[in-house]
Design an enzyme around this catalytic site. Structure first.
Site, mmCIF file in Angstrom:
data_model
loop_
_atom_site.group_PDB
_atom_site.id
_atom_site.type_symbol
_atom_site.label_atom_id
_atom_site.label_comp_id
_atom_site.label_asym_id
_atom_site.label_seq_id
_atom_site.Cartn_x
_atom_site.Cartn_y
_atom_site.Cartn_z
ATOM 1 N N ASP A 119 -52.634 13.254 -102.008
ATOM 2 C CA ASP A 119 -52.285 12.335 -103.089
ATOM 3 C C ASP A 119 -52.485 13.064 -104.412
ATOM 4 O O ASP A 119 -53.493 13.739 -104.635
ATOM 5 C CB ASP A 119 -53.191 11.089 -103.017
ATOM 6 C CG ASP A 119 -52.709 9.975 -103.920
ATOM 7 O OD1 ASP A 119 -52.321 8.920 -103.398
ATOM 8 O OD2 ASP A 119 -52.721 10.153 -105.159
ATOM 9 N N ILE A 120 -51.495 12.922 -105.294
ATOM 10 C CA ILE A 120 -51.496 13.641 -106.572
ATOM 11 C C ILE A 120 -52.670 13.223 -107.465
ATOM 12 O O ILE A 120 -53.107 13.992 -108.323
ATOM 13 C CB ILE A 120 -50.140 13.418 -107.299
ATOM 14 C CG1 ILE A 120 -49.855 14.523 -108.278
ATOM 15 C CG2 ILE A 120 -50.075 12.053 -107.949
ATOM 16 C CD1 ILE A 120 -48.398 14.549 -108.748
ATOM 17 N N ASN A 144 -51.400 -0.190 -98.468
ATOM 18 C CA ASN A 144 -51.046 -1.310 -99.326
ATOM 19 C C ASN A 144 -49.658 -1.764 -98.903
ATOM 20 O O ASN A 144 -48.763 -0.933 -98.723
ATOM 21 C CB ASN A 144 -51.045 -0.892 -100.798
ATOM 22 C CG ASN A 144 -52.428 -0.466 -101.255
ATOM 23 O OD1 ASN A 144 -53.424 -1.047 -100.838
ATOM 24 N ND2 ASN A 144 -52.492 0.554 -102.094
ATOM 25 N N GLN A 161 -49.146 -1.883 -103.851
ATOM 26 C CA GLN A 161 -48.243 -0.820 -103.397
ATOM 27 C C GLN A 161 -47.316 -0.420 -104.545
ATOM 28 O O GLN A 161 -46.555 -1.250 -105.053
ATOM 29 C CB GLN A 161 -47.407 -1.267 -102.187
ATOM 30 C CG GLN A 161 -46.534 -0.134 -101.657
ATOM 31 C CD GLN A 161 -45.696 -0.520 -100.428
ATOM 32 O OE1 GLN A 161 -45.699 -1.676 -99.995
ATOM 33 N NE2 GLN A 161 -44.991 0.460 -99.888
ATOM 34 N N HIS A 212 -46.792 4.186 -96.406
ATOM 35 C CA HIS A 212 -47.756 5.287 -96.374
ATOM 36 C C HIS A 212 -49.152 4.770 -96.070
ATOM 37 O O HIS A 212 -49.524 3.676 -96.467
ATOM 38 C CB HIS A 212 -47.761 6.080 -97.685
ATOM 39 C CG HIS A 212 -47.932 5.236 -98.912
ATOM 40 N ND1 HIS A 212 -46.895 4.510 -99.454
ATOM 41 C CD2 HIS A 212 -49.005 4.993 -99.688
ATOM 42 C CE1 HIS A 212 -47.322 3.864 -100.526
ATOM 43 N NE2 HIS A 212 -48.606 4.122 -100.696
ATOM 44 N N HIS A 241 -53.129 5.713 -96.591
ATOM 45 C CA HIS A 241 -54.079 6.530 -97.356
ATOM 46 C C HIS A 241 -55.245 6.906 -96.446
ATOM 47 O O HIS A 241 -55.791 6.048 -95.749
ATOM 48 C CB HIS A 241 -54.684 5.731 -98.517
ATOM 49 C CG HIS A 241 -53.709 5.296 -99.563
ATOM 50 N ND1 HIS A 241 -53.592 5.940 -100.778
ATOM 51 C CD2 HIS A 241 -52.823 4.273 -99.600
ATOM 52 C CE1 HIS A 241 -52.677 5.310 -101.515
ATOM 53 N NE2 HIS A 241 -52.191 4.295 -100.824
HETATM 54 P P1 AMP Z 1 -49.759 2.943 -103.307
HETATM 55 O O1 AMP Z 1 -50.381 2.347 -104.532
HETATM 56 O O2 AMP Z 1 -50.455 2.507 -102.053
HETATM 57 O O3 AMP Z 1 -48.269 2.741 -103.270
HETATM 58 O O4 AMP Z 1 -50.040 4.497 -103.397
HETATM 59 C C1 AMP Z 1 -49.113 5.398 -103.890
HETATM 60 C C2 AMP Z 1 -49.836 6.692 -104.055
HETATM 61 O O5 AMP Z 1 -48.869 7.711 -104.227
HETATM 62 C C3 AMP Z 1 -50.764 6.735 -105.274
HETATM 63 O O6 AMP Z 1 -52.096 6.969 -104.840
HETATM 64 C C4 AMP Z 1 -50.223 7.914 -106.084
HETATM 65 O O7 AMP Z 1 -51.235 8.689 -106.677
HETATM 66 C C5 AMP Z 1 -49.437 8.696 -105.049
HETATM 67 N N1 AMP Z 1 -48.354 9.523 -105.565
HETATM 68 C C6 AMP Z 1 -47.367 9.143 -106.417
HETATM 69 N N2 AMP Z 1 -46.548 10.181 -106.655
HETATM 70 C C7 AMP Z 1 -47.009 11.232 -105.922
HETATM 71 C C8 AMP Z 1 -46.592 12.578 -105.753
HETATM 72 N N3 AMP Z 1 -45.513 13.085 -106.363
HETATM 73 N N4 AMP Z 1 -47.320 13.376 -104.929
HETATM 74 C C9 AMP Z 1 -48.409 12.896 -104.295
HETATM 75 N N5 AMP Z 1 -48.847 11.626 -104.424
HETATM 76 C C10 AMP Z 1 -48.164 10.795 -105.228
#
Ligand code: AMP
Ligand code: ZN
Length: 134
Positions: free
Chosen positions: A30-31, A85, A92, A98, A100
């Site tokens: 995760d970024i 989520n 989400q 996805h 986590h």
């Molecule tokens: P959610 O809130 O469950 O939809 O989580 C989405 C996750 O995606 C968040 O924790 C973000 O930090 C992560 N995210 C968004 N863009 C990227 C990316 N380019 N590379 C890696 N993680 C990402």
């Protein structure tokens, strides 16, 4: 899906730090880098969330999540939190299903507890509303 950020990551159009890949599943860091090792496990096929995901794909993502979690534990992490989520109201943000994985250590300072918004309803009334039929 063409404008999906996770589909672009899977296709290599957007960079990522890959952790795991098989024929159906992809996992990358995760970024946010909030908890070191915070990993996202996604199906290669675009499905928007857990609810709309077919069972076969869901099983593959969950099995990969278990494998990756076991790998983290074998590396010396002392625990993992695994969560998804489902839909915007839950938080989400990216509409590609996805999971986590947060690798954890005792006293790592990460705070991931669920915090209920209110306790105004009794357990009895909530159970009456939510109970599924056998
Ligand atoms: P959610 O809130 O469950 O939809 O989580 C989405 C996750 O995606 C968040 O924790 C973000 O930090 C992560 N995210 C968004 N863009 C990227 C990316 N380019 N590379 C890696 N993680 C990402
Ligand atoms: Zn997608």
């Amino acid at each position: 899906m063409t404008d999906c950020i996770f589909c672009k990551i899977i296709k290599g159009e957007i960079g990522c730090f890959k952790i795991y890949e098989d024929s159906d599943v992809f996992a990358f860091l995760d970024i946010e880098n909030d908890v070191p090792g915070h990993t996202l496990v996604v199906p290669k096929k675009h499905v928007s969330d857990m609810d709309t995901c077919d069972e076969k794909t869901f099983n593959k993502v969950m099995l990969a999540s278990k494998k990756i979690s076991s790998h983290f534990l074998n590396l010396g992490y002392e625990g993992v939190n695994v969560a998804t989520n489902c839909k915007e109201a839950s938080g989400q943000a990216v509409p590609h299903f996805h999971v986590h994985i947060f690798p954890r250590m005792h006293n790592d300072g990460a705070k991931l507890e669920m915090r209920p918004a209110s306790k105004k309803q009794t357990l009895e009334s909530v159970a009456k509303k939510l109970r599924m039929q056998d």
